[in-house]
Design an enzyme around this catalytic site. Structure first.
Site, PDB file in Angstrom:
ATOM      1  N   MET A 103       0.922  -1.207  -0.581  1.00  0.00           N
ATOM      2  CA  MET A 103       0.166  -0.227   0.203  1.00  0.00           C
ATOM      3  C   MET A 103       0.944   1.303  -0.110  1.00  0.00           C
ATOM      4  SD  MET A 103      -3.781  -0.659   1.954  1.00  0.00           S
ATOM      5  CE  MET A 103      -2.983  -0.356   3.521  1.00  0.00           C
ATOM      6  N   GLY A 104       1.971   1.141  -0.326  1.00  0.00           N
ATOM      7  CA  GLY A 104       2.927   2.163  -0.172  1.00  0.00           C
ATOM      8  C   GLY A 104       3.561   2.897   0.889  1.00  0.00           C
ATOM      9  N   LEU A 137       6.579   3.481   2.199  1.00  0.00           N
ATOM     10  CA  LEU A 137       7.691   2.006   2.017  1.00  0.00           C
ATOM     11  C   LEU A 137       8.734   1.821   2.535  1.00  0.00           C
ATOM     12  CD1 LEU A 137       7.755   1.135  -1.880  1.00  0.00           C
ATOM     13  CD2 LEU A 137       6.502   0.247  -0.417  1.00  0.00           C
ATOM     14  N   GLY A 166      10.832  -2.846   5.656  1.00  0.00           N
ATOM     15  CA  GLY A 166       9.733  -3.695   5.277  1.00  0.00           C
ATOM     16  C   GLY A 166       9.614  -4.315   4.216  1.00  0.00           C
ATOM     17  N   HIS A 167       9.768  -3.213   3.787  1.00  0.00           N
ATOM     18  CA  HIS A 167       8.735  -3.415   2.499  1.00  0.00           C
ATOM     19  C   HIS A 167      10.240  -3.688   1.402  1.00  0.00           C
ATOM     20  CE1 HIS A 167       5.618  -0.890   3.395  1.00  0.00           C
ATOM     21  NE2 HIS A 167       4.814  -1.708   2.845  1.00  0.00           N
ATOM     22  N   GLN A 199     -10.613  -2.709   2.219  1.00  0.00           N
ATOM     23  CA  GLN A 199     -10.041  -3.608   3.606  1.00  0.00           C
ATOM     24  C   GLN A 199      -9.611  -2.231   4.869  1.00  0.00           C
ATOM     25  OE1 GLN A 199      -6.192  -3.804   1.372  1.00  0.00           O
ATOM     26  NE2 GLN A 199      -4.902  -3.861   3.238  1.00  0.00           N
ATOM     27  N   LEU A 214       8.068  -2.705  11.739  1.00  0.00           N
ATOM     28  CA  LEU A 214       8.769  -1.616  11.196  1.00  0.00           C
ATOM     29  C   LEU A 214       7.048  -1.641  10.047  1.00  0.00           C
ATOM     30  CD1 LEU A 214      11.765  -1.377   9.011  1.00  0.00           C
ATOM     31  CD2 LEU A 214      11.176   0.461  10.809  1.00  0.00           C
ATOM     32  N   GLY A 249       4.432 -10.603   3.910  1.00  0.00           N
ATOM     33  CA  GLY A 249       5.256 -10.211   5.102  1.00  0.00           C
ATOM     34  C   GLY A 249       4.915 -11.352   6.563  1.00  0.00           C
ATOM     35  N   GLN A 250       5.688 -11.639   6.783  1.00  0.00           N
ATOM     36  CA  GLN A 250       5.305 -12.387   8.906  1.00  0.00           C
ATOM     37  C   GLN A 250       4.818 -11.196   9.090  1.00  0.00           C
ATOM     38  OE1 GLN A 250       8.171 -14.563  10.597  1.00  0.00           O
ATOM     39  NE2 GLN A 250       6.994 -14.438  12.646  1.00  0.00           N
TER      40      GLN A 250
END
Ligand code: AMP
Length: 283
Positions: A30-31, A33, A36-37, A61, A185, A148-149
């Site tokens: 979702m930008g 960034l 993490g991204h 969402q 993050l 991501g987890q």
């Protein structure tokens, strides 16, 4: 780096990559960034010839009282970020492109997996995610997709959706990237005041303490979790959930079994900011 807004343009790039037998890895975001991204993009780069990142704040969402309109949007910076990381294509659709303006005849119903954790607290949240990710997979048709987890329940739901809807791709899960003080993050960390930012790592600290105590033999951790939540509350957190769940079905587990793996997951508000985090551990 291609920056493309329309589905036709993305399909053109993807077709060409398929002709060239190039493997495509996809990172939906979702930008806003952050590192993490970045770790997802690096995993994607290592696993494929061409990385496609999507940047789209998906209105489906967000609940009516959630932060859709305030969600951080930093496209120019994000594109720079992607370019520096060797991303091949960025997909930046708008709402009209993703959803059109006509009547809708379909939605995705999740039968299970979304009863607890964020699924329990945010009605419609995972339906909205399943819908947009399903559409994005059909548009991008990647060989690999990286999530991501950090959003562990999301990963499980998407993995199950891939299985049941026969998406022809492999999912990879990237570990949680953290600040030096342990805070996971998140784009939403931008909402934290400096005081709140200092307090925020207490959530993961209390979670880590809990896992240590479970590993030391506390196999019925309900009162331990109550205590940890009280300690968080005393510092100004408003707890949502703090519990152990099964790794695959995402159901609360109150009696842990030695030798089994679980996820300890928590969500709490600090002021207006919703923090989530999780730890996968062997009991
Ligand atoms: P978002 O832009 O928040 O929708 O996140 C896009 C992807 O980045 C999702 O797969 C997230 O799970 C992942 N992600 C977000 N924060 C982190 C983090 N701290 N570490 C690893 N992955 C993350």
């Amino acid at each position: 780096m291609n920056v493309l807004q329309t589905i036709e343009d993305i399909r053109g790039v993807v077709k060409q990559l398929q002709i060239e037998n190039k493997k495509v890895a996809f990172v939906p975001t979702m930008g806003a960034l952050h590192d993490g991204h970045l770790s997802l993009i690096r995993i994607a780069r290592r696993s494929a010839d061409h990385v496609i990142v999507s940047i789209y704040v998906n209105p489906e969402q967000f609940g009516p009282n959630e932060d859709y309109s305030n969600y951080p949007r930093t496209l120019t910076r994000d594109l720079e970020f992607c370019k520096n990381e060797g991303v091949g294509t960025v997909f930046t659709p708008n709402d009209q492109i993703m959803y059109g303006s006509g009547e809708k005849f379909f939605s995705i119903q999740i039968e299970t997996l979304n009863t607890y954790l964020d699924g329990g607290s945010r009605p419609g949240y995972f339906q909205g995610i399943a819908l947009v990710v399903n559409k994005l997979f059909n548009i991008v048709q990647p060989n690999i997709a990286v999530f991501g987890q950090k959003d562990y329940q999301q990963f499980q739901i998407i993995q199950q959706m891939v299985n049941e809807f026969n998406h022809d791709l492999e999912l990879l899960m990237a570990p949680i990237e953290r600040a030096d003080d342990g805070l996971a993050l998140s784009s939403r960390n931008a909402y934290l005041s400096s005081n709140e930012r200092e307090l925020a790592p207490l959530l993961i600290k209390k979670m880590r303490e809990s896992v240590t105590q479970i590993e030391a033999g506390v196999l019925e951790p309900a009162s331990l979790f109550e205590q940890k939540q009280k300690e968080l509350e005393a510092k100004g957190f408003k707890n949502d959930y703090f519990n152990t769940y099964s790794l695959d079905r995402m159901e609360p587990v109150t009696n842990l079994t030695k030798g089994e793996a679980y996820v300890l997951a928590a969500a709490a508000y600090l002021g207006k900011t919703r923090l989530i985090d999780n730890i996968i551990f062997d009991c």
